[in-house]
Design a protein around this motif. Sequence first.
Motif, PDB file in Angstrom:
ATOM      1  N   MET A   1       0.828  -1.169   0.000  1.00  0.00           N
ATOM      2  CA  MET A   1       0.000   0.000   0.000  1.00  0.00           C
ATOM      3  C   MET A   1       0.878   1.240   0.000  1.00  0.00           C
ATOM      4  O   MET A   1       1.773   1.373   0.814  1.00  0.00           O
ATOM      5  CB  MET A   1      -0.870  -0.022   1.246  1.00  0.00           C
ATOM      6  N   ARG A   2       0.588   2.118  -0.912  1.00  0.00           N
ATOM      7  CA  ARG A   2       1.377   3.328  -1.060  1.00  0.00           C
ATOM      8  C   ARG A   2       0.954   4.390  -0.044  1.00  0.00           C
ATOM      9  O   ARG A   2      -0.221   4.565   0.226  1.00  0.00           O
ATOM     10  CB  ARG A   2       1.167   3.863  -2.465  1.00  0.00           C
ATOM     11  N   LYS A   3       1.947   5.108   0.506  1.00  0.00           N
ATOM     12  CA  LYS A   3       1.670   6.162   1.468  1.00  0.00           C
ATOM     13  C   LYS A   3       1.019   7.354   0.749  1.00  0.00           C
ATOM     14  O   LYS A   3       1.456   7.749  -0.339  1.00  0.00           O
ATOM     15  CB  LYS A   3       2.964   6.607   2.129  1.00  0.00           C
ATOM     16  N   LYS A   4      -0.016   7.918   1.379  1.00  0.00           N
ATOM     17  CA  LYS A   4      -0.703   9.060   0.793  1.00  0.00           C
ATOM     18  C   LYS A   4       0.165  10.311   0.946  1.00  0.00           C
ATOM     19  O   LYS A   4       0.668  10.616   2.019  1.00  0.00           O
ATOM     20  CB  LYS A   4      -2.051   9.278   1.495  1.00  0.00           C
ATOM     21  N   SER A   5       0.313  11.030  -0.121  1.00  0.00           N
ATOM     22  CA  SER A   5       1.137  12.231  -0.121  1.00  0.00           C
ATOM     23  C   SER A   5       0.399  13.399   0.540  1.00  0.00           C
ATOM     24  O   SER A   5      -0.816  13.545   0.407  1.00  0.00           O
ATOM     25  CB  SER A   5       1.481  12.607  -1.557  1.00  0.00           C
TER      26      SER A   5
END
Length: 168
Positions: A1-5
């Motif tokens: 899961m990609r970290k939210k910017s």
Amino acid sequence: MRKKSNYKPKGVRLDALNWVLAGLKPISQVGDALLTLRAKNHSALTEIVQGRGNHEQLDVLIATMNMTEAYAIHGKGADWKAEIKEAQDAVFEMALRGVDTGRFLFRGPEMQAVNLAMDIHDAQLEQSSVQELEKMTFYVTHQILHKRARPIVKSKRSMSASCVSQDG
């Protein structure tokens, strides 16, 4: 899961020149803005004077007194600072009584002080530009965010969202 910017791009003004030119115009030349603002301020005062005031009208009246003080601090009406402070104290006392009793009513001397401050505010608005109004709004918001305002407290348990500026 990609970290939210956390990146959020700034808004872009499509017509920067007209925005700057509009800021230099007096408020009285910008459509019905001055009339609308005056009507809102005076109707809030009228409702409170006639005994029909509620928290919304109180907040409008407090904001009006804060803007009046901000204009005085920045040079428009600086000779009226004592009268403006007296009106702010009157609104503060009325608000404290109103939060406890549920009815927002002025006493005689308080009403005179607030009427004078409202007249001062009207004169300040007539001489003001849109840019100055925006600066004063930012100044008042800045003062409240940095806890330089008197909160209107009901008893010791709850607090109203309304504030009146302290410095003056």
